[in-house]
Design a protein around this motif. Sequence first.
Motif: not given
Length: 92
Positions: A35-61
Amino acid sequence: MVVPVQQPDVAPLSLTLTRVGPEAVEVDWSDDPRAASFLVIRDGFDLATVTSTSLVDNSVIFDETYCYQVEGHDASGRLVAASSNGCITIFP
């Protein structure tokens, strides 16, 4: 004669969801060497494409449930790895 393009096997990725703040979720997943990149999907929608193996989602309530999935893509954009769907509920 048309030669079909062979898709690579899709490897499994493990997925971990951790609440890291009042309204933040850390999404971690295992790596795949293809894998050269990772697509993070939240609730069926693309959230972000990153090259690392983690992501902090600050847009939750509070009082909501969020479901994540991660897809790993090679340098040509082909899907080579994917996680199953994982969900987390943000309680106050």
